[in-house]
Scaffold this active site. Sequence first.
Site, PDB file in Angstrom:
ATOM      1  N   GLY A  16     108.261  13.930  21.664  1.00  0.00           N
ATOM      2  CA  GLY A  16     108.990  13.427  22.821  1.00  0.00           C
ATOM      3  C   GLY A  16     110.315  12.761  22.511  1.00  0.00           C
ATOM      4  N   TYR A 167      99.069   2.612  33.860  1.00  0.00           N
ATOM      5  CA  TYR A 167     100.336   2.877  33.171  1.00  0.00           C
ATOM      6  C   TYR A 167     101.400   1.868  33.611  1.00  0.00           C
ATOM      7  CZ  TYR A 167     104.602   5.366  31.765  1.00  0.00           C
ATOM      8  OH  TYR A 167     105.830   5.700  31.213  1.00  0.00           O
TER       9      TYR A 167
HETATM   10  N1  NAP Z   1     108.758  10.922  29.729  1.00  0.00           N
HETATM   11  C1  NAP Z   1     109.328  10.161  30.654  1.00  0.00           C
HETATM   12  O1  NAP Z   1     109.906  10.641  31.629  1.00  0.00           O
HETATM   13  C2  NAP Z   1     109.288   8.655  30.490  1.00  0.00           C
HETATM   14  C3  NAP Z   1     109.807   7.860  31.540  1.00  0.00           C
HETATM   15  C4  NAP Z   1     109.789   6.488  31.396  1.00  0.00           C
HETATM   16  C5  NAP Z   1     109.300   5.929  30.234  1.00  0.00           C
HETATM   17  N2  NAP Z   1     108.805   6.712  29.226  1.00  0.00           N
HETATM   18  C6  NAP Z   1     108.290   6.080  28.027  1.00  0.00           C
HETATM   19  O2  NAP Z   1     108.865   6.673  26.888  1.00  0.00           O
HETATM   20  C7  NAP Z   1     107.970   6.553  25.777  1.00  0.00           C
HETATM   21  C8  NAP Z   1     107.840   7.891  25.065  1.00  0.00           C
HETATM   22  O3  NAP Z   1     107.285   8.812  25.967  1.00  0.00           O
HETATM   23  P1  NAP Z   1     107.432  10.400  25.832  1.00  0.00           P
HETATM   24  O4  NAP Z   1     107.680  10.891  27.180  1.00  0.00           O
HETATM   25  O5  NAP Z   1     108.348  10.724  24.721  1.00  0.00           O
HETATM   26  O6  NAP Z   1     105.915  10.763  25.470  1.00  0.00           O
HETATM   27  P2  NAP Z   1     105.270  11.848  24.465  1.00  0.00           P
HETATM   28  O7  NAP Z   1     106.157  13.028  24.287  1.00  0.00           O
HETATM   29  O8  NAP Z   1     103.898  12.055  24.999  1.00  0.00           O
HETATM   30  O9  NAP Z   1     105.221  11.082  23.062  1.00  0.00           O
HETATM   31  C9  NAP Z   1     104.422   9.953  22.916  1.00  0.00           C
HETATM   32  C10 NAP Z   1     104.465   9.463  21.482  1.00  0.00           C
HETATM   33  O10 NAP Z   1     103.603   8.314  21.383  1.00  0.00           O
HETATM   34  C11 NAP Z   1     102.630   8.569  20.387  1.00  0.00           C
HETATM   35  N3  NAP Z   1     101.335   7.983  20.739  1.00  0.00           N
HETATM   36  C12 NAP Z   1     100.626   8.159  21.874  1.00  0.00           C
HETATM   37  N4  NAP Z   1      99.447   7.520  21.796  1.00  0.00           N
HETATM   38  C13 NAP Z   1      99.407   6.947  20.568  1.00  0.00           C
HETATM   39  C14 NAP Z   1      98.441   6.171  19.881  1.00  0.00           C
HETATM   40  N5  NAP Z   1      97.256   5.857  20.414  1.00  0.00           N
HETATM   41  N6  NAP Z   1      98.727   5.752  18.628  1.00  0.00           N
HETATM   42  C15 NAP Z   1      99.901   6.087  18.056  1.00  0.00           C
HETATM   43  N7  NAP Z   1     100.850   6.817  18.643  1.00  0.00           N
HETATM   44  C16 NAP Z   1     100.600   7.248  19.890  1.00  0.00           C
HETATM   45  C17 NAP Z   1     102.515  10.083  20.267  1.00  0.00           C
HETATM   46  O11 NAP Z   1     102.037  10.367  18.967  1.00  0.00           O
HETATM   47  P3  NAP Z   1     101.170  11.675  18.599  1.00  0.00           P
HETATM   48  O12 NAP Z   1     102.146  12.674  18.053  1.00  0.00           O
HETATM   49  O13 NAP Z   1     100.229  11.187  17.583  1.00  0.00           O
HETATM   50  O14 NAP Z   1     100.507  12.125  19.880  1.00  0.00           O
HETATM   51  C18 NAP Z   1     103.959  10.499  20.475  1.00  0.00           C
HETATM   52  O15 NAP Z   1     104.698  10.397  19.286  1.00  0.00           O
HETATM   53  C19 NAP Z   1     106.649   6.022  26.346  1.00  0.00           C
HETATM   54  O16 NAP Z   1     106.534   4.648  26.101  1.00  0.00           O
HETATM   55  C20 NAP Z   1     106.802   6.284  27.838  1.00  0.00           C
HETATM   56  O17 NAP Z   1     106.027   5.397  28.623  1.00  0.00           O
HETATM   57  C21 NAP Z   1     108.789   8.075  29.339  1.00  0.00           C
END
Ligand code: NAP
Length: 275
Positions: A16, A167
């Site tokens: 991500g 969340y």
């Molecule tokens: N996507 C959006 O539109 C959005 C909007 C607002 C805020 N955010 C925030 O941005 C951040 C990144 O989100 P993303 O969209 O990039 O999500 P993502 O693609 O699902 O990536 C999530 C990352 O967190 C890691 N992770 C998840 N659970 C974990 C655990 N139990 N222990 C260790 N690592 C863990 C995953 O590692 P693995 O490779 O091991 O799975 C992955 O590297 C989050 O905090 C999210 O709330 C995202």
Amino acid sequence: MDVAGKTILITGSTDGVGRHVALALAAAGAKVLVHGRNRARAERLLATMREGGQADAMFYEADLSSLDNVRALVAAVRRDHQRLDVLVNNAGIGTASGGRQRRVSQDGYELRFAVNYLAGFLLARRLLPLITSSAPARIVNVASAGQSPIDFSDVMLTRSYDGGRAYTQSKLAQVMFTFDLARELAGSGVTVNCLHPATYMDTTMVRDSGTTPISTVQEGADAILSLVASPQLEGRTGLYFNRQQEARALAQAYDEEARAKLRGLSFRLTGLSPT
Ligand SMILES: NC(=O)c1ccc[n+]([C@@H]2O[C@H](COP(=O)([O-])OP(=O)(O)OC[C@H]3O[C@@H](n4cnc5c(N)ncnc54)[C@H](OP(=O)(O)O)[C@@H]3O)[C@@H](O)[C@H]2O)c1
């Protein structure tokens, strides 16, 4: 901030937006500490960095659903590094990852609260000596515009569980922690800020929830990189950004009493003694 030569830990950088941020920082010459659970994905990322001529990155594996794993991560970072210039608490699970039912962490806490908030709280707290001794330094908490108030009579959401609420309360907790820690660290040379990176980026978390992405991962990465490195943010702390605009968070984030409650609870749940 010129990131060349800086040591930067980004949690959840195997996938991500965290992965994008890690690649950009490595390309700019930072020593990037990649974190996640998935070793194969991490190895591919490190190989991409090496192909780009960046051989400095290291991988740390830790499942943030276990506070013991967080403690082990802290120990490994402290063992391997004399300094930590930036900590980016980015790892997170969305509304749907792992199913829509209530789940608990390895310590028995509501899973989104534990992974999205409590793990980052403990990580930052335990890494503070290393971070403050590296000042000027920055802590960046990747929160969200999706925020809902914490009901202190049921923080673990044992009544009428809903993944969306789990969340969004975990995301507000990150904002409250940001404001709280920023105040505590005022004058130390360590700034603490948080942000909503972008809305529905095209990441695993969003795709898993069945939502159609509307932002690119690059947009979110740019917003995070700005908090990590922008010279305009030098010395500025305790702020919430919606993308790259300073913004207001939900009202509870400014409620001193609620913040004190969350602080007390977090110290208790993580077994830390208040400073
Ligand atoms: N996507 C959006 O539109 C959005 C909007 C607002 C805020 N955010 C925030 O941005 C951040 C990144 O989100 P993303 O969209 O990039 O999500 P993502 O693609 O699902 O990536 C999530 C990352 O967190 C890691 N992770 C998840 N659970 C974990 C655990 N139990 N222990 C260790 N690592 C863990 C995953 O590692 P693995 O490779 O091991 O799975 C992955 O590297 C989050 O905090 C999210 O709330 C995202």
